[in-house]
Design a protein around this motif. Structure first.
Motif, PDB file in Angstrom:
ATOM      1  N   LEU A  36       0.858  -1.182   0.000  1.00  0.00           N
ATOM      2  CA  LEU A  36       0.000   0.000   0.000  1.00  0.00           C
ATOM      3  C   LEU A  36       0.891   1.227   0.000  1.00  0.00           C
ATOM      4  O   LEU A  36       1.801   1.336   0.828  1.00  0.00           O
ATOM      5  N   ILE A  37       0.628   2.125  -0.932  1.00  0.00           N
ATOM      6  CA  ILE A  37       1.381   3.373  -1.011  1.00  0.00           C
ATOM      7  C   ILE A  37       0.391   4.510  -0.776  1.00  0.00           C
ATOM      8  O   ILE A  37      -0.538   4.703  -1.564  1.00  0.00           O
ATOM      9  N   PHE A  38       0.591   5.227   0.323  1.00  0.00           N
ATOM     10  CA  PHE A  38      -0.247   6.368   0.668  1.00  0.00           C
ATOM     11  C   PHE A  38       0.526   7.639   0.341  1.00  0.00           C
ATOM     12  O   PHE A  38       1.689   7.767   0.722  1.00  0.00           O
ATOM     13  N   ALA A  39      -0.116   8.574  -0.353  1.00  0.00           N
ATOM     14  CA  ALA A  39       0.538   9.825  -0.711  1.00  0.00           C
ATOM     15  C   ALA A  39      -0.456  10.973  -0.581  1.00  0.00           C
ATOM     16  O   ALA A  39      -1.649  10.789  -0.826  1.00  0.00           O
ATOM     17  N   PRO A  40       0.047  12.161  -0.216  1.00  0.00           N
ATOM     18  CA  PRO A  40      -0.849  13.312  -0.096  1.00  0.00           C
ATOM     19  C   PRO A  40      -1.478  13.723  -1.432  1.00  0.00           C
ATOM     20  O   PRO A  40      -2.593  14.229  -1.453  1.00  0.00           O
ATOM     21  N   ALA A  41      -0.762  13.497  -2.525  1.00  0.00           N
ATOM     22  CA  ALA A  41      -1.263  13.890  -3.852  1.00  0.00           C
ATOM     23  C   ALA A  41      -0.832  12.856  -4.884  1.00  0.00           C
ATOM     24  O   ALA A  41       0.169  12.156  -4.709  1.00  0.00           O
ATOM     25  N   ALA A  42      -1.583  12.793  -5.970  1.00  0.00           N
ATOM     26  CA  ALA A  42      -1.316  11.791  -7.008  1.00  0.00           C
ATOM     27  C   ALA A  42       0.004  12.018  -7.730  1.00  0.00           C
ATOM     28  O   ALA A  42       0.616  11.078  -8.198  1.00  0.00           O
ATOM     29  N   ILE A  69      -1.099  -1.135  -4.276  1.00  0.00           N
ATOM     30  CA  ILE A  69      -2.328  -0.389  -4.004  1.00  0.00           C
ATOM     31  C   ILE A  69      -1.941   1.056  -3.728  1.00  0.00           C
ATOM     32  O   ILE A  69      -1.127   1.321  -2.844  1.00  0.00           O
ATOM     33  N   VAL A  70      -2.520   1.975  -4.514  1.00  0.00           N
ATOM     34  CA  VAL A  70      -2.196   3.390  -4.362  1.00  0.00           C
ATOM     35  C   VAL A  70      -3.395   4.139  -3.783  1.00  0.00           C
ATOM     36  O   VAL A  70      -4.502   4.066  -4.321  1.00  0.00           O
ATOM     37  N   VAL A  71      -3.117   4.857  -2.690  1.00  0.00           N
ATOM     38  CA  VAL A  71      -4.097   5.722  -2.037  1.00  0.00           C
ATOM     39  C   VAL A  71      -3.493   7.126  -2.077  1.00  0.00           C
ATOM     40  O   VAL A  71      -2.619   7.446  -1.274  1.00  0.00           O
ATOM     41  N   ALA A  72      -3.920   7.937  -3.049  1.00  0.00           N
ATOM     42  CA  ALA A  72      -3.289   9.243  -3.266  1.00  0.00           C
ATOM     43  C   ALA A  72      -4.318  10.368  -3.252  1.00  0.00           C
ATOM     44  O   ALA A  72      -5.288  10.326  -4.013  1.00  0.00           O
ATOM     45  N   ASP A  74      -7.327  12.621  -2.804  1.00  0.00           N
ATOM     46  CA  ASP A  74      -8.730  12.205  -2.688  1.00  0.00           C
ATOM     47  C   ASP A  74      -9.165  11.400  -3.913  1.00  0.00           C
ATOM     48  O   ASP A  74     -10.337  11.211  -4.156  1.00  0.00           O
ATOM     49  N   ARG A  75      -8.198  10.903  -4.657  1.00  0.00           N
ATOM     50  CA  ARG A  75      -8.493  10.126  -5.861  1.00  0.00           C
ATOM     51  C   ARG A  75      -8.924   8.709  -5.505  1.00  0.00           C
ATOM     52  O   ARG A  75      -8.602   8.208  -4.424  1.00  0.00           O
ATOM     53  N   PRO A  76      -9.611   8.037  -6.425  1.00  0.00           N
ATOM     54  CA  PRO A  76      -9.993   6.637  -6.173  1.00  0.00           C
ATOM     55  C   PRO A  76      -8.760   5.753  -5.970  1.00  0.00           C
ATOM     56  O   PRO A  76      -7.701   5.989  -6.555  1.00  0.00           O
ATOM     57  N   VAL A  77      -8.911   4.751  -5.153  1.00  0.00           N
ATOM     58  CA  VAL A  77      -7.843   3.787  -4.885  1.00  0.00           C
ATOM     59  C   VAL A  77      -7.626   2.945  -6.141  1.00  0.00           C
ATOM     60  O   VAL A  77      -8.581   2.583  -6.830  1.00  0.00           O
ATOM     61  N   THR A  78      -6.355   2.641  -6.428  1.00  0.00           N
ATOM     62  CA  THR A  78      -6.044   1.765  -7.556  1.00  0.00           C
ATOM     63  C   THR A  78      -5.256   0.548  -7.081  1.00  0.00           C
ATOM     64  O   THR A  78      -4.520   0.616  -6.101  1.00  0.00           O
ATOM     65  N   VAL A  79      -5.445  -0.548  -7.796  1.00  0.00           N
ATOM     66  CA  VAL A  79      -4.671  -1.770  -7.568  1.00  0.00           C
ATOM     67  C   VAL A  79      -3.986  -2.080  -8.886  1.00  0.00           C
ATOM     68  O   VAL A  79      -4.655  -2.314  -9.899  1.00  0.00           O
ATOM     69  N   ASP A  80      -2.670  -2.048  -8.878  1.00  0.00           N
ATOM     70  CA  ASP A  80      -1.879  -2.249 -10.101  1.00  0.00           C
ATOM     71  C   ASP A  80      -2.384  -1.375 -11.242  1.00  0.00           C
ATOM     72  O   ASP A  80      -2.500  -1.805 -12.385  1.00  0.00           O
ATOM     73  N   ARG A  93      -7.011   4.805   4.801  1.00  0.00           N
ATOM     74  CA  ARG A  93      -6.200   5.721   5.618  1.00  0.00           C
ATOM     75  C   ARG A  93      -6.484   5.514   7.109  1.00  0.00           C
ATOM     76  O   ARG A  93      -5.569   5.515   7.932  1.00  0.00           O
ATOM     77  N   GLN A  94      -7.740   5.308   7.435  1.00  0.00           N
ATOM     78  CA  GLN A  94      -8.109   5.088   8.835  1.00  0.00           C
ATOM     79  C   GLN A  94      -7.593   3.733   9.321  1.00  0.00           C
ATOM     80  O   GLN A  94      -7.000   3.637  10.399  1.00  0.00           O
ATOM     81  N   ARG A  95      -7.811   2.706   8.535  1.00  0.00           N
ATOM     82  CA  ARG A  95      -7.390   1.355   8.947  1.00  0.00           C
ATOM     83  C   ARG A  95      -5.889   1.282   9.206  1.00  0.00           C
ATOM     84  O   ARG A  95      -5.439   0.649  10.161  1.00  0.00           O
ATOM     85  N   TYR A  96      -5.092   1.937   8.345  1.00  0.00           N
ATOM     86  CA  TYR A  96      -3.636   1.872   8.478  1.00  0.00           C
ATOM     87  C   TYR A  96      -3.058   3.102   9.178  1.00  0.00           C
ATOM     88  O   TYR A  96      -1.838   3.250   9.244  1.00  0.00           O
ATOM     89  N   ASP A  97      -3.936   3.979   9.674  1.00  0.00           N
ATOM     90  CA  ASP A  97      -3.539   5.154  10.444  1.00  0.00           C
ATOM     91  C   ASP A  97      -2.519   6.021   9.695  1.00  0.00           C
ATOM     92  O   ASP A  97      -1.428   6.293  10.203  1.00  0.00           O
ATOM     93  N   VAL A  98      -2.910   6.428   8.493  1.00  0.00           N
ATOM     94  CA  VAL A  98      -2.057   7.295   7.678  1.00  0.00           C
ATOM     95  C   VAL A  98      -2.820   8.591   7.387  1.00  0.00           C
ATOM     96  O   VAL A  98      -3.796   8.577   6.648  1.00  0.00           O
ATOM     97  N   PRO A  99      -2.394   9.712   7.981  1.00  0.00           N
ATOM     98  CA  PRO A  99      -3.056  10.993   7.718  1.00  0.00           C
ATOM     99  C   PRO A  99      -2.959  11.383   6.240  1.00  0.00           C
ATOM    100  O   PRO A  99      -2.041  10.961   5.536  1.00  0.00           O
ATOM    101  N   GLU A 100      -3.896  12.209   5.811  1.00  0.00           N
ATOM    102  CA  GLU A 100      -3.968  12.621   4.403  1.00  0.00           C
ATOM    103  C   GLU A 100      -2.722  13.359   3.936  1.00  0.00           C
ATOM    104  O   GLU A 100      -2.406  13.343   2.738  1.00  0.00           O
ATOM    105  N   ASP A 101      -2.004  14.011   4.835  1.00  0.00           N
ATOM    106  CA  ASP A 101      -0.849  14.813   4.440  1.00  0.00           C
ATOM    107  C   ASP A 101       0.483  14.055   4.544  1.00  0.00           C
ATOM    108  O   ASP A 101       1.546  14.650   4.453  1.00  0.00           O
ATOM    109  N   ARG A 102       0.421  12.735   4.704  1.00  0.00           N
ATOM    110  CA  ARG A 102       1.645  11.949   4.891  1.00  0.00           C
ATOM    111  C   ARG A 102       1.848  10.919   3.793  1.00  0.00           C
ATOM    112  O   ARG A 102       0.899  10.390   3.228  1.00  0.00           O
TER     113      ARG A 102
END
Length: 148
Positions: A36-42, A69-72, A74-80, A93-102
């Motif tokens: 899972l890759i969480f990013a503030p922006a795409a 899995i990309v969570v960037a 407010d865009r939709p989540v993508t898998v590959d 973001r809530q499940r893995y405790d990752v704030p939107e700005d991180r």
């Protein structure tokens, strides 16, 4: 009275999104090892670099049954690279405790548990070393050796 109804509806939507994301993540259990890759922006540089790492090491990703899995923003989540309608940005973001700005990169094992987490990039060598030390992966490698 209307604000209460509105708040209740929002709560139900949030609970529904969380439940859908939980079910969405379960589809990977015992099949894949999600990164899972969480990013503030795409378009952020860290996201681009982590995706480059995945693309450069695509064979290693396939060998280890990994998905990205990309969570960037407010865009939709993508898998590959494909939109995942069963995964919700805010719920992940809530499940893995990752704030939107991180930025965060999280490796999840086939058993569904978090195996490695970094607030920065994870090199392919570290991902592969972590996975290759897992008992399930060791069994997979032994089975490949005997069948190949």
């Amino acid at each position: 009275m209307r604000p209460v109804v509105y708040l209740a509806a929002l709560t139900l939507l949030a609970v529904g999104a969380a439940a859908a994301s939980e079910a969405g993540m379960q589809r990977f259990q015992w099949q894949n090892r999600p990164l899972l890759i969480f990013a503030p922006a795409a378009g952020g540089p860290a996201l681009r670099r982590q995706l480059e790492i995945a693309a450069t090491h695509a064979e290693g990703w396939r060998d280890r049954d990994m998905v990205t899995i990309v969570v960037a923003g407010d865009r939709p989540v993508t898998v590959d690279g494909t939109r995942a309608k069963d995964l919700a940005n805010a719920a992940l973001r809530q499940r893995y405790d990752v704030p939107e700005d991180r930025f965060a990169a999280i490796l999840v094992g086939k058993d569904g548990t978090q195996k490695l987490r970094r607030d920065g990039l994870i090199p392919a060598s570290k991902l592969f070393q972590t996975i290759d030390a897992m008992p399930m992966r060791r069994r997979e490698m032994r089975e490949q050796d005997t069948s190949g």
